[in-house]
Enzyme design. Sequence first.
Site, PDB file in Angstrom:
ATOM      1  N   CYS A 197      60.315  38.324 -44.023  1.00 37.67           N
ATOM      2  CA  CYS A 197      60.951  37.056 -44.374  1.00 37.67           C
ATOM      3  C   CYS A 197      62.237  37.332 -45.146  1.00 37.67           C
ATOM      4  O   CYS A 197      62.413  38.390 -45.737  1.00 37.67           O
ATOM      5  CB  CYS A 197      60.062  36.152 -45.219  1.00 37.67           C
ATOM      6  SG  CYS A 197      58.474  35.829 -44.479  1.00 37.67           S
TER       7      CYS A 197
ATOM      8  N   ARG B  29      65.115  39.593 -40.499  1.00 37.08           N
ATOM      9  CA  ARG B  29      63.907  39.812 -41.286  1.00 37.08           C
ATOM     10  C   ARG B  29      62.723  38.978 -40.780  1.00 37.08           C
ATOM     11  O   ARG B  29      61.606  39.109 -41.284  1.00 37.08           O
ATOM     12  CB  ARG B  29      64.163  39.471 -42.748  1.00 37.08           C
ATOM     13  CG  ARG B  29      65.302  40.253 -43.351  1.00 37.08           C
ATOM     14  CD  ARG B  29      65.551  39.818 -44.767  1.00 37.08           C
ATOM     15  NE  ARG B  29      64.447  40.181 -45.623  1.00 37.08           N
ATOM     16  CZ  ARG B  29      64.294  41.359 -46.203  1.00 37.08           C
ATOM     17  NH1 ARG B  29      65.205  42.292 -46.024  1.00 37.08           N
ATOM     18  NH2 ARG B  29      63.265  41.613 -46.969  1.00 37.08           N
TER      19      ARG B  29
ATOM     20  N   TRP C 255      58.776  35.480 -41.149  1.00 36.27           N
ATOM     21  CA  TRP C 255      57.993  36.327 -40.250  1.00 36.27           C
ATOM     22  C   TRP C 255      56.555  36.117 -40.688  1.00 36.27           C
ATOM     23  O   TRP C 255      56.166  36.503 -41.790  1.00 36.27           O
ATOM     24  CB  TRP C 255      58.402  37.780 -40.405  1.00 36.27           C
ATOM     25  CG  TRP C 255      57.713  38.685 -39.419  1.00 36.27           C
ATOM     26  CD1 TRP C 255      58.002  38.837 -38.098  1.00 36.27           C
ATOM     27  CD2 TRP C 255      56.628  39.577 -39.702  1.00 36.27           C
ATOM     28  NE1 TRP C 255      57.150  39.762 -37.532  1.00 36.27           N
ATOM     29  CE2 TRP C 255      56.301  40.231 -38.496  1.00 36.27           C
ATOM     30  CE3 TRP C 255      55.896  39.880 -40.834  1.00 36.27           C
ATOM     31  CZ2 TRP C 255      55.285  41.169 -38.397  1.00 36.27           C
ATOM     32  CZ3 TRP C 255      54.880  40.817 -40.744  1.00 36.27           C
ATOM     33  CH2 TRP C 255      54.584  41.449 -39.532  1.00 36.27           C
TER      34      TRP C 255
ATOM     35  N   ASN D  76      59.241  35.854 -50.075  1.00 34.84           N
ATOM     36  CA  ASN D  76      59.110  36.995 -49.172  1.00 34.84           C
ATOM     37  C   ASN D  76      58.101  37.946 -49.794  1.00 34.84           C
ATOM     38  O   ASN D  76      58.308  38.409 -50.922  1.00 34.84           O
ATOM     39  CB  ASN D  76      60.471  37.692 -49.017  1.00 34.84           C
ATOM     40  CG  ASN D  76      60.336  39.062 -48.368  1.00 34.84           C
ATOM     41  OD1 ASN D  76      59.457  39.275 -47.545  1.00 34.84           O
ATOM     42  ND2 ASN D  76      61.187  39.988 -48.751  1.00 34.84           N
ATOM     43  N   GLY D  77      57.009  38.211 -49.098  1.00 37.35           N
ATOM     44  CA  GLY D  77      55.986  39.105 -49.643  1.00 37.35           C
ATOM     45  C   GLY D  77      54.612  38.533 -49.355  1.00 37.35           C
ATOM     46  O   GLY D  77      54.446  37.696 -48.466  1.00 37.35           O
TER      47      GLY D  77
ATOM     48  N   GLU E 137      60.422  58.378 -29.336  1.00 35.32           N
ATOM     49  CA  GLU E 137      61.406  57.375 -29.756  1.00 35.32           C
ATOM     50  C   GLU E 137      61.916  56.588 -28.540  1.00 35.32           C
ATOM     51  O   GLU E 137      62.073  55.369 -28.592  1.00 35.32           O
ATOM     52  CB  GLU E 137      62.557  58.071 -30.508  1.00 35.32           C
ATOM     53  CG  GLU E 137      63.712  57.185 -30.903  1.00 35.32           C
ATOM     54  CD  GLU E 137      63.340  55.994 -31.790  1.00 35.32           C
ATOM     55  OE1 GLU E 137      62.200  55.911 -32.254  1.00 35.32           O
ATOM     56  OE2 GLU E 137      64.207  55.127 -31.984  1.00 35.32           O
TER      57      GLU E 137
ATOM     58  N   LYS F 161      61.658  52.528 -27.961  1.00 36.85           N
ATOM     59  CA  LYS F 161      62.820  51.665 -27.692  1.00 36.85           C
ATOM     60  C   LYS F 161      62.550  50.788 -26.490  1.00 36.85           C
ATOM     61  O   LYS F 161      62.790  49.588 -26.519  1.00 36.85           O
ATOM     62  CB  LYS F 161      64.092  52.498 -27.424  1.00 36.85           C
ATOM     63  CG  LYS F 161      64.761  53.150 -28.598  1.00 36.85           C
ATOM     64  CD  LYS F 161      65.350  52.230 -29.621  1.00 36.85           C
ATOM     65  CE  LYS F 161      64.358  51.858 -30.670  1.00 36.85           C
ATOM     66  NZ  LYS F 161      64.279  52.594 -31.886  1.00 36.85           N
TER      67      LYS F 161
ATOM     68  N   GLU G 176      59.662  48.095 -27.207  1.00 37.02           N
ATOM     69  CA  GLU G 176      59.873  47.043 -28.207  1.00 37.02           C
ATOM     70  C   GLU G 176      60.910  46.007 -27.778  1.00 37.02           C
ATOM     71  O   GLU G 176      60.833  44.858 -28.194  1.00 37.02           O
ATOM     72  CB  GLU G 176      60.218  47.619 -29.590  1.00 37.02           C
ATOM     73  CG  GLU G 176      61.593  48.218 -29.716  1.00 37.02           C
ATOM     74  CD  GLU G 176      61.889  48.728 -31.123  1.00 37.02           C
ATOM     75  OE1 GLU G 176      61.438  48.123 -32.091  1.00 37.02           O
ATOM     76  OE2 GLU G 176      62.589  49.754 -31.227  1.00 37.02           O
TER      77      GLU G 176
ATOM     78  N   HIS H  46      45.445  66.661 -19.412  1.00 42.33           N
ATOM     79  CA  HIS H  46      44.165  66.553 -20.117  1.00 42.33           C
ATOM     80  C   HIS H  46      43.683  65.114 -20.170  1.00 42.33           C
ATOM     81  O   HIS H  46      42.904  64.757 -21.056  1.00 42.33           O
ATOM     82  CB  HIS H  46      44.286  67.162 -21.516  1.00 42.33           C
ATOM     83  CG  HIS H  46      44.626  68.616 -21.469  1.00 42.33           C
ATOM     84  ND1 HIS H  46      43.736  69.569 -21.058  1.00 42.33           N
ATOM     85  CD2 HIS H  46      45.793  69.263 -21.717  1.00 42.33           C
ATOM     86  CE1 HIS H  46      44.322  70.762 -21.075  1.00 42.33           C
ATOM     87  NE2 HIS H  46      45.579  70.602 -21.468  1.00 42.33           N
TER      88      HIS H  46
ATOM     89  N   LYS I 122      63.189  43.157 -38.682  1.00 41.74           N
ATOM     90  CA  LYS I 122      63.913  44.384 -39.005  1.00 41.74           C
ATOM     91  C   LYS I 122      63.320  45.091 -40.217  1.00 41.74           C
ATOM     92  O   LYS I 122      63.199  46.304 -40.248  1.00 41.74           O
ATOM     93  CB  LYS I 122      65.384  44.033 -39.268  1.00 41.74           C
ATOM     94  CG  LYS I 122      66.263  45.234 -39.598  1.00 41.74           C
ATOM     95  CD  LYS I 122      66.504  46.075 -38.381  1.00 41.74           C
ATOM     96  CE  LYS I 122      67.363  47.294 -38.651  1.00 41.74           C
ATOM     97  NZ  LYS I 122      67.175  48.286 -37.576  1.00 41.74           N
TER      98      LYS I 122
HETATM   99  C1  F6R Z   1      62.027  50.465 -34.274  1.00 39.60           C
HETATM  100  C2  F6R Z   1      62.261  50.267 -35.692  1.00 39.60           C
HETATM  101  C3  F6R Z   1      61.097  50.336 -36.617  1.00 39.60           C
HETATM  102  C4  F6R Z   1      61.538  50.902 -37.975  1.00 39.60           C
HETATM  103  C5  F6R Z   1      60.391  50.845 -38.974  1.00 39.60           C
HETATM  104  C6  F6R Z   1      60.778  51.466 -40.300  1.00 39.60           C
HETATM  105  O1  F6R Z   1      63.214  50.409 -33.555  1.00 39.60           O
HETATM  106  O2  F6R Z   1      63.359  50.027 -36.106  1.00 39.60           O
HETATM  107  O3  F6R Z   1      60.065  51.089 -36.080  1.00 39.60           O
HETATM  108  O4  F6R Z   1      61.972  52.211 -37.793  1.00 39.60           O
HETATM  109  O5  F6R Z   1      60.018  49.516 -39.179  1.00 39.60           O
HETATM  110  O6  F6R Z   1      61.873  50.842 -40.863  1.00 39.60           O
HETATM  111  P1  F6R Z   1      62.719  51.528 -42.003  1.00 39.60           P
HETATM  112  O7  F6R Z   1      63.431  52.686 -41.410  1.00 39.60           O
HETATM  113  O8  F6R Z   1      63.653  50.472 -42.483  1.00 39.60           O
HETATM  114  O9  F6R Z   1      61.734  51.964 -43.054  1.00 39.60           O
END
Ligand code: F6R
Length: 607
Positions: A2, A27, A74, A100-101, A480, A484, A487, A503, A602
């Site tokens: 949030c 957020r 969120w 937020n929290g 990774e 990508k 998501e 396996h 994010k």
């Molecule tokens: C995926 C992504 C998330 C963040 C994760 C940690 O693209 O961005 O998996 O990497 O939420 O976020 P930070 O780096 O801000 O701790």
Amino acid sequence: MCGIVGYVGRKEATPILVEGLRKLEYRGYDSAGVAVLEEDTIQIVKAVGKLSFLENKLQKEKPTGNIGIGHTRWATHGKPSAENSHPHADCSGDFAVVHNGIIENYLELKEWLMEQGHVFSSETDTEVVAHLIEHYYEGDLEEAVRKTLQRIEGSYALGILCKKEPGKLIGVRKDSPLVVGIGEGENFIASDIPAILSHTRKCYLIDDGEICILTPDTIKITTISGEIVNKEIFNVSWDAEAAEKGGFEHFMLKEIYEQPAAFRKTLSGRTAGNKVQFPDFHLPMETVSQWKKIYIVGCGTAYHAGLVGKTVFEQLLRIPVEVDIASEFRYREPLVDEETLVIVISQSGETADTLAALREAKHKGAAVLAITNVVGSSISREADFVVYIWAGPEIAVASTKAYTTMLVAEYLLALYLGQLKGLVSDTLAGEIINALHSLPEATDRILKETAKYKEVAEYFKDKHDVFFIGRGFDWAVALEGSLKLKEISYIHAEAYAAGELKHGTLALITQETPVIALCVQQKTYDKTLSNIKEVKARDAQVLAIAVEGDTEVGKYVDDVITIPEINNFVAPVLTVIPLQLIAYYAAVARGCNVDQPRNLAKSVTVE
Ligand code: F6R
């Protein structure tokens, strides 16, 4: 999660709040709302869904007033709905709160408040805060907030308004980020700096347990017990432009294209000839030589950066390195002590699990070094040492430039520690440093191949499952790449260590399950080719990611994308870039909301 924002001044609050929320939408975007004090009524307008729904609603019912709070949600407690959207009010409508929290003890508080006659209108944890303030209010908002804080447990950044004390905005922080923007004749609170950057560059970074009391002309910051806190002003050096799309269709694409510039910044001032230096901190040799083990901790993409880091640190420092997902680390009772260096990696510097892991590590006596992007973030402030990645603001939910600059920071750090301990020769350091400096140009070349990525993405866009395979560094990057793709395009994707496929997972391979095979690492190249043959024998379509000049792999696969030739040790930084682009174009081709994928946010500031 949030985002919260608050304004007190002489201008119309609503447009300022909405503009702030736009910058905080990363957020969370399950719902949004504002509360503005209009004459002697707190007007609350909220809408489920993206901010644009709230904006539409505000066209018809726009509250006017010079003080207000806003929220972008969120969902954690209670589904995304009008009732559960913030701001929340008490029974009388005298108070409004954004949060937020998570208030962990909200259920018992809610029961107690209901016994006292309070009536709740949402399923959220936040609403208890509004009712508690109402309960404790005896003509002094500050005092009521202090008493409320003594009752609540959990994490919170709060914005609070009171109809009976117009012209006063209160912000509170514990374990969720909060900044105060210092204006002239106006002041702001926000979860993150971009929300206030078009109004001021001067901020206070609020610490846990602090309460800020803002009027248009004054800012008072106190502890929960009421002692005045004198804080230094933090001057923001980056500009609002950097947080805008700058002509790109999406932030994600912009951020992918910013990687060459980001690498230059990450490297800037940190190498001199064959030496790596970190003017940012001083690490005494006695401290470094006491570390017998390294733990790298992060979440999601940051965790994946840690997986590359494991090999980098092990190779250059010859000490054991463990990598852990932050949400697992603290509950594992990790074997961490004064002889351990814990490296926490976090773009935002606010991820709750990573912050909790940092605290656990410190509690156990370990030294903590943070690799992060955000100056003034909780993680940067609590770590013993900080290496900034200097990637600039990353807005798209899917991390791109932060990941690659995290890798660059790891190479630099490993070289630095290795040189300090006399373990890395000048020749080796020189080779790695040269390769790091060649990254911007090599990346530019990858970024020119747009047509190829679009063509490949067009093929992947209708698939249900995609497998990524690779060995060593290539496997870490495959993880990774698959994250990508899934998501942002919602295509199911999995990454496997190429040798592990047989396996179990090989059973899933058919002509309907395309495979992206990473064949960049030369040490394991032949072995990966054998694994490619295994999936080809099961009719899979295979796209290889290989190094320019590779004349072999094309004989066995359906298509090849190449990256420029570079020192193999540093290659992961380049290997991931085609995968970022394929994911991006596949998501665009599927009509997905690239910058704001469903169910995600994010900054994950809840555990
Ligand atoms: C995926 C992504 C998330 C963040 C994760 C940690 O693209 O961005 O998996 O990497 O939420 O976020 P930070 O780096 O801000 O701790």
